[in-house]
Design a protein around this motif. Structure first.
Motif, mmCIF file in Angstrom:
data_model
loop_
_atom_site.group_PDB
_atom_site.id
_atom_site.type_symbol
_atom_site.label_atom_id
_atom_site.label_comp_id
_atom_site.label_asym_id
_atom_site.label_seq_id
_atom_site.Cartn_x
_atom_site.Cartn_y
_atom_site.Cartn_z
ATOM 1 N N ASN A 1 0.842 -1.186 0.000
ATOM 2 C CA ASN A 1 0.000 0.000 0.000
ATOM 3 C C ASN A 1 0.883 1.244 0.000
ATOM 4 O O ASN A 1 1.740 1.407 0.869
ATOM 5 N N THR B 1 -8.613 3.653 -7.193
ATOM 6 C CA THR B 1 -8.372 2.715 -6.099
ATOM 7 C C THR B 1 -8.628 1.287 -6.548
ATOM 8 O O THR B 1 -9.628 1.002 -7.218
ATOM 9 N N LEU C 1 -9.273 -2.517 -5.013
ATOM 10 C CA LEU C 1 -9.663 -3.212 -3.787
ATOM 11 C C LEU C 1 -9.137 -4.643 -3.829
ATOM 12 O O LEU C 1 -9.368 -5.380 -4.799
ATOM 13 N N GLN D 1 -9.097 -4.549 1.364
ATOM 14 C CA GLN D 1 -8.344 -3.328 1.629
ATOM 15 C C GLN D 1 -8.248 -2.462 0.369
ATOM 16 O O GLN D 1 -8.111 -2.981 -0.738
ATOM 17 N N PRO D 2 -8.306 -1.114 0.523
ATOM 18 C CA PRO D 2 -8.142 -0.224 -0.629
ATOM 19 C C PRO D 2 -6.660 0.042 -0.898
ATOM 20 O O PRO D 2 -5.883 0.281 0.034
ATOM 21 N N GLY E 1 -12.503 0.703 -6.717
ATOM 22 C CA GLY E 1 -13.248 1.393 -5.679
ATOM 23 C C GLY E 1 -14.213 2.413 -6.275
ATOM 24 O O GLY E 1 -14.406 2.482 -7.500
#
Length: 248
Positions: free
Chosen positions: A6, A203, A205, A209-210, A231
């Motif tokens: 991330n 985003t 996914l 979690q993004p 997202g």
């Protein structure tokens, strides 16, 4: 296995490092921390922020790699190919390229490999010929554009093939563009050496979690085709597949 980093967490861990050409610049390790012996055989992804007018001399690596130039500007190679965001470069293992010359704004780019590499072999230093091995010496260089608000621009799913992956030992590059909350099945990694997903806008996914822009995911060849979910901001991502050298 799927490896994911991330960007919001990873970018806070950037550090100054000395390049093989003697320049100090910032590096951020996304997958595989530099100098950690545990990264051997695992995917390696990192970000370099070159300074204004910095030069990295011609060199090669012993592992196939993609590079994604996404911020600033500069040139690549003896023909001084001008690179603007977003430019994607692929080079086979043991294949020389460069120099990389940053412009006055500096130059930031990702290096993405299916497994860790011990470091650059510079062509101006003695002994480099002894480290060369047979290679197809292929390069690909493509450019594409991204949008700040993909959910507004896109609806549904489009996959733009920039470099077609035909055979097992070919590389492939696809731009994946998705509207808000869309989902799609990405190219099957089975006939590859693994594949990277680099989020360029919006985003992605994954596993609940993004993953925001500049996040990195690696899907190894043993995984089924990756199901990509966007997202609410939509998603634009570069999908890069490595050659499969397992039978050569």
């Amino acid at each position: 296995m799927i490896y994911a980093a991330n960007s919001e967490k990873t970018l806070a861990e950037k550090f100054l490092t000395l390049s093989g050409s003697g320049h100090k610049h910032y590096r951020t390790d996304f997958l595989g921390r530099k100098g950690d012996p545990r990264i051997k055989g695992k995917p390696q992804a990192y970000l370099l922020d070159l300074n204004a007018d910095e030069v990295l001399p011609p060199h090669f690596h012993i592992i196939d790699q993609f590079q994604v130039f996404f911020r600033g500007n500069g040139t690549l190679g003896r023909n001084a190919d001008v690179l603007q965001p977003v430019s994607i470069h692929y080079a086979d293992h043991h294949t020389g390229y460069g120099p990389i010359i940053a412009g006055r704004e500096g130059f930031s780019y990702f290096t993405l490999r299916p497994e860790a590499d011990p470091g650059a072999v510079y062509l101006h230093k003695e002994g480099y010929r002894e480290k060369l091995e047979p290679s197809r010496k292929r390069h690909h260089l493509v450019q594409t554009r991204i949008n700040a608000e993909p959910a507004v621009i896109h609806s549904g799913v489009t996959q733009e093939c920039l470099v077609e992956k035909g055979q097992k030992n070919d590389a492939g590059i696809t731009m994946l563009r998705m509207g808000a909350d869309a989902h799609a099945v990405a190219p099957d990694p089975a006939r590859s050496g693994g594949q990277y997903y680099l989020v360029l806008s919006g985003t992605l996914l994954h596993d609940g979690q993004p993953y925001p822009p500049l996040s990195v995911l690696f899907v190894d060849a043993a995984e089924p085709a990756f199901e990509v979910r966007a997202g609410r901001q939509g998603l634009e991502a570069a999908v890069m597949q490595f050659p499969d050298w397992s039978e050569e």
